[in-house]
Write a protein that holds these residues in place. Structure first.
Motif, PDB file in Angstrom:
ATOM      1  N   THR A 155      30.310 -35.502   4.959  1.00 14.40           N
ATOM      2  CA  THR A 155      29.920 -34.703   6.117  1.00 14.40           C
ATOM      3  C   THR A 155      30.683 -33.386   6.145  1.00 14.40           C
ATOM      4  O   THR A 155      31.720 -33.229   5.502  1.00 14.40           O
ATOM      5  CB  THR A 155      30.190 -35.448   7.441  1.00 14.40           C
ATOM      6  OG1 THR A 155      31.593 -35.734   7.539  1.00 14.40           O
ATOM      7  CG2 THR A 155      29.373 -36.711   7.553  1.00 14.40           C
ATOM      8  N   ASP A 157      22.963 -47.555  11.563  1.00 12.17           N
ATOM      9  CA  ASP A 157      23.974 -48.042  10.614  1.00 12.17           C
ATOM     10  C   ASP A 157      25.323 -47.389  10.903  1.00 12.17           C
ATOM     11  O   ASP A 157      26.369 -48.043  10.873  1.00 12.17           O
ATOM     12  CB  ASP A 157      23.555 -47.750   9.177  1.00 12.17           C
ATOM     13  CG  ASP A 157      22.316 -48.508   8.759  1.00 12.17           C
ATOM     14  OD1 ASP A 157      22.000 -49.532   9.396  1.00 12.17           O
ATOM     15  OD2 ASP A 157      21.661 -48.074   7.786  1.00 12.17           O
ATOM     16  N   TRP A 158      25.311 -46.104  11.178  1.00  9.99           N
ATOM     17  CA  TRP A 158      26.557 -45.394  11.438  1.00  9.99           C
ATOM     18  C   TRP A 158      27.189 -45.847  12.745  1.00  9.99           C
ATOM     19  O   TRP A 158      28.406 -45.831  12.882  1.00  9.99           O
ATOM     20  CB  TRP A 158      26.291 -43.894  11.483  1.00  9.99           C
ATOM     21  CG  TRP A 158      25.681 -43.356  10.229  1.00  9.99           C
ATOM     22  CD1 TRP A 158      25.793 -43.870   8.957  1.00  9.99           C
ATOM     23  CD2 TRP A 158      24.835 -42.203  10.124  1.00  9.99           C
ATOM     24  NE1 TRP A 158      25.089 -43.104   8.077  1.00  9.99           N
ATOM     25  CE2 TRP A 158      24.483 -42.055   8.753  1.00  9.99           C
ATOM     26  CE3 TRP A 158      24.340 -41.263  11.030  1.00  9.99           C
ATOM     27  CZ2 TRP A 158      23.663 -41.047   8.294  1.00  9.99           C
ATOM     28  CZ3 TRP A 158      23.534 -40.245  10.591  1.00  9.99           C
ATOM     29  CH2 TRP A 158      23.197 -40.129   9.227  1.00  9.99           C
ATOM     30  N   CYS A 180      23.479 -33.829  13.260  1.00  8.78           N
ATOM     31  CA  CYS A 180      23.727 -34.963  14.140  1.00  8.78           C
ATOM     32  C   CYS A 180      24.838 -34.620  15.120  1.00  8.78           C
ATOM     33  O   CYS A 180      25.816 -33.947  14.763  1.00  8.78           O
ATOM     34  CB  CYS A 180      24.117 -36.186  13.303  1.00  8.78           C
ATOM     35  SG  CYS A 180      24.418 -37.682  14.258  1.00  8.78           S
ATOM     36  N   ARG A 211      31.546 -43.241   8.966  1.00 11.72           N
ATOM     37  CA  ARG A 211      30.519 -44.071   8.320  1.00 11.72           C
ATOM     38  C   ARG A 211      29.338 -43.247   7.813  1.00 11.72           C
ATOM     39  O   ARG A 211      28.482 -43.776   7.093  1.00 11.72           O
ATOM     40  CB  ARG A 211      30.033 -45.149   9.303  1.00 11.72           C
ATOM     41  CG  ARG A 211      31.045 -46.275   9.522  1.00 11.72           C
ATOM     42  CD  ARG A 211      30.431 -47.426  10.293  1.00 11.72           C
ATOM     43  NE  ARG A 211      30.219 -47.104  11.691  1.00 11.72           N
ATOM     44  CZ  ARG A 211      31.087 -47.380  12.676  1.00 11.72           C
ATOM     45  NH1 ARG A 211      32.240 -47.980  12.400  1.00 11.72           N
ATOM     46  NH2 ARG A 211      30.811 -47.067  13.924  1.00 11.72           N
ATOM     47  N   MET A 212      29.275 -41.977   8.148  1.00 10.45           N
ATOM     48  CA  MET A 212      28.167 -41.145   7.702  1.00 10.45           C
ATOM     49  C   MET A 212      28.288 -40.756   6.235  1.00 10.45           C
ATOM     50  O   MET A 212      27.326 -40.281   5.635  1.00 10.45           O
ATOM     51  CB  MET A 212      28.094 -39.867   8.553  1.00 10.45           C
ATOM     52  CG  MET A 212      27.653 -40.105   9.980  1.00 10.45           C
ATOM     53  SD  MET A 212      27.633 -38.569  10.972  1.00 10.45           S
ATOM     54  CE  MET A 212      26.287 -37.658  10.198  1.00 10.45           C
ATOM     55  N   TRP A 259      21.017 -43.583  11.859  1.00  6.68           N
ATOM     56  CA  TRP A 259      22.111 -43.508  12.827  1.00  6.68           C
ATOM     57  C   TRP A 259      22.556 -44.872  13.322  1.00  6.68           C
ATOM     58  O   TRP A 259      23.722 -45.076  13.672  1.00  6.68           O
ATOM     59  CB  TRP A 259      21.702 -42.628  14.018  1.00  6.68           C
ATOM     60  CG  TRP A 259      20.598 -43.197  14.858  1.00  6.68           C
ATOM     61  CD1 TRP A 259      19.267 -42.998  14.715  1.00  6.68           C
ATOM     62  CD2 TRP A 259      20.751 -44.082  15.978  1.00  6.68           C
ATOM     63  NE1 TRP A 259      18.565 -43.686  15.678  1.00  6.68           N
ATOM     64  CE2 TRP A 259      19.459 -44.336  16.462  1.00  6.68           C
ATOM     65  CE3 TRP A 259      21.846 -44.662  16.624  1.00  6.68           C
ATOM     66  CZ2 TRP A 259      19.229 -45.187  17.563  1.00  6.68           C
ATOM     67  CZ3 TRP A 259      21.629 -45.493  17.730  1.00  6.68           C
ATOM     68  CH2 TRP A 259      20.326 -45.744  18.180  1.00  6.68           C
ATOM     69  N   ASP A 264      34.877 -42.812  14.251  1.00 12.13           N
ATOM     70  CA  ASP A 264      34.450 -43.913  13.386  1.00 12.13           C
ATOM     71  C   ASP A 264      33.002 -43.727  12.939  1.00 12.13           C
ATOM     72  O   ASP A 264      32.642 -44.000  11.782  1.00 12.13           O
ATOM     73  CB  ASP A 264      34.598 -45.247  14.119  1.00 12.13           C
ATOM     74  CG  ASP A 264      36.051 -45.639  14.326  1.00 12.13           C
ATOM     75  OD1 ASP A 264      36.929 -45.042  13.679  1.00 12.13           O
ATOM     76  OD2 ASP A 264      36.307 -46.530  15.154  1.00 12.13           O
ATOM     77  N   PHE A 265      32.152 -43.273  13.858  1.00 11.68           N
ATOM     78  CA  PHE A 265      30.743 -43.006  13.543  1.00 11.68           C
ATOM     79  C   PHE A 265      30.654 -41.977  12.420  1.00 11.68           C
ATOM     80  O   PHE A 265      29.933 -42.170  11.433  1.00 11.68           O
ATOM     81  CB  PHE A 265      30.041 -42.508  14.806  1.00 11.68           C
ATOM     82  CG  PHE A 265      28.586 -42.174  14.647  1.00 11.68           C
ATOM     83  CD1 PHE A 265      27.618 -43.091  15.001  1.00 11.68           C
ATOM     84  CD2 PHE A 265      28.176 -40.936  14.159  1.00 11.68           C
ATOM     85  CE1 PHE A 265      26.269 -42.777  14.881  1.00 11.68           C
ATOM     86  CE2 PHE A 265      26.841 -40.616  14.035  1.00 11.68           C
ATOM     87  CZ  PHE A 265      25.874 -41.544  14.392  1.00 11.68           C
TER      88      PHE A 265
END
Length: 265
Positions: free
Chosen positions: A181, A261-262, A202, A177-178, A259, A173-174
């Motif tokens: 990628t 926010d993510w 990251c 949201r980026m 990060w 999920d993280f």
């Protein structure tokens, strides 16, 4: 303790010796035993443990060594230590068992809860990364040694580490949201080392790890200009709690990346 060149070279030599002991097992058939927590252990873990513990005790007789393979009574005593060597003799045992080459030797020096220096050695390639926040960070391989630096500022598409063996829904999920990628699959602490040299931006981790899994790699990342923080944004500290288990973390090359926010925070 003064982290001079001689001492650092001594630690790197110990990591190299442990890597050789691991490869001796890697090249032949070996058994896999399950520990009480069901994590795997092999003869390579134990051979590297003894090599590193003996080497560090000879190099720095006054500094205790805490390894993943230390006896329970040694682990119980560690809260009384204000400085120590923190060791994962074979980080990525699952990758070792799969024979994909993505495993490492991790050795870190901890003082007053802060990681001061770390060495991450990749036995199969022979590459070593070492450094610390106040020292810088370097990659050493067959072509020599060079300083490494994180990729900052980061640009799209962001490169994000994806664990080979420990993917979780929270991490997926993280990453979603980026935005745009590029996933890079790696095992063990190699993810941190590739981040330190600018290959990824990251590395989010929401599943459990232990302190010996992250300490040496954190030193390298910080020496290269990156950071490793918990989910509240605090730098990781070591040997400060009753448990040796870490909470979730975010490793960043560019500290300006959003990060929180993510992570939905």
């Amino acid at each position: 303790m003064e982290l001079d060149t001689g001492l650092r070279e001594g630690v790197i030599a110990i990591a190299n010796a442990a890597a050789a002991a691991i490869l001796d097992v890697y090249r032949r058939d070996f058994d896999v035993v399950r520990k009480a927590d069901q994590s795997p252990v092999t003869a390579a873990d134990l051979a590297a443990h003894h090599c590193i513990v003996d080497g560090l005790r000879a190099l720095t007789p006054g500094i205790p060594v805490l390894s993943e393979e230390s006896a329970p009574e040694e682990i119980a005593r560690r809260r009384h230590w204000d400085r120590l060597w923190l060791v994962d003799p074979l980080d990525g045992t699952r990758e070792f068992i799969k024979r994909n080459g993505e495993f490492t030797v991790n050795i870190a020096y901890i003082q007053d809860g802060v990681v001061r220096y770390g060495v991450v050695q990749a036995p199969v390639t022979g590459t070593a990364w070492h450094g610390g926040a106040e020292l810088g960070a370097w990659r050493r391989d067959a072509d020599g040694e060079r300083p490494v630096r994180v990729r900052a500022p980061a640009t799209a598409p962001l490169r994000v580490a994806a664990s080979r063996s420990h993917r979780t829904r929270d991490a997926e999920d993280f990453i979603a949201r980026m935005g745009e990628t590029e996933a890079v699959g790696l095992g063990s602490s190699l993810k941190f080392c590739v981040l330190a040299e600018g290959g990824i931006d990251c590395y989010p981790r929401f599943g459990p790890t232990s302190e010996w899994d992250t300490a040496a790699a954190q030193a390298v990342v910080e020496g290269a200009g990156g950071q490793l923080v918990d989910l509240q944004g605090r730098p990781f500290r070591y040997n400060c709690r009753d448990s040796l288990l870490n909470g979730g973390f975010i490793a960043l090359g560019d500290p300006a990346l959003p990060w929180r926010d993510w992570a939905g925070r």
